[in-house]
Write an enzyme that holds these catalytic residues in place. Sequence first.
Site, short mmCIF file in Angstrom:
data_model
loop_
_atom_site.label_atom_id
_atom_site.label_comp_id
_atom_site.label_asym_id
_atom_site.label_seq_id
_atom_site.Cartn_x
_atom_site.Cartn_y
_atom_site.Cartn_z
CE1 TYR A 175 -4.60 -1.57 5.59
CE2 TYR A 175 -3.85 0.63 4.97
CZ TYR A 175 -4.24 -0.65 4.62
OH TYR A 175 -4.25 -1.02 3.29
CB SER A 189 -0.89 0.01 1.25
OG SER A 189 -1.58 1.24 1.36
#
Length: 224
Positions: free
Chosen positions: A148, A136
């Site tokens: 996250y 990501s």
Amino acid sequence: MSTKALFITGASSGIGAATARLAVAQGWQVGLFARSEDKLEALAAEFGDKAMALPGDVTDLESQKAAIAAFVDKTGGLDAAFANAGMGLSGAGTEAGDSEEWERMIGVNVMGVLWTVMATMPHLKKRSGHMLLTGSAAGRRHISGSVYGASKWFVHGYGGNLSEEMKAFGGRCTVIAPGMVNTAFFDEPKPDKLQPEDVARAALFALDADPRCATNEIFLMPTQ
């Protein structure tokens, strides 16, 4: 046309389903792994004999091993795997975080990736295979208190280490690192952001590269 075999986690929707769709169009056989049996069966029906629905839990090593064994029994081997399953968090930052949600996320985003690699590696070794990991943009920069994001930093770091490990048998590892993608990951639609198909094309680009070329990371960002 290729008749190679690709195992995909998080395959029932979003990036996983889009990658399966593109891979099948390019002649691959796909093993579709996710918890949602109904969605997997519908997707497999769309692909006919090119796909196999493999319902299971990514956080359970034995569940993944059993699914991969069934897929390899059908295909005769495994050429690539895509550790794509992931989850986000409802609470941002550290103090506002939910400790139980953190544990669930780490189970998917960290341990789930490790279990996919551990379960597929013996099969990939036999074919100098390719491992794809969904990273990501959040794993390439610092975001205030993002737990996250930290889980995706793990994916990026591990992916680099895995590339080195897989060199021993001629294998390759690619981290596919998108920015915001219009998937069910978000509560609101994001039509002006990346689409799952964009990420799928990146995954197939890496898989199709000449064996002399190790595409270690593909970083995609929306233009808007």
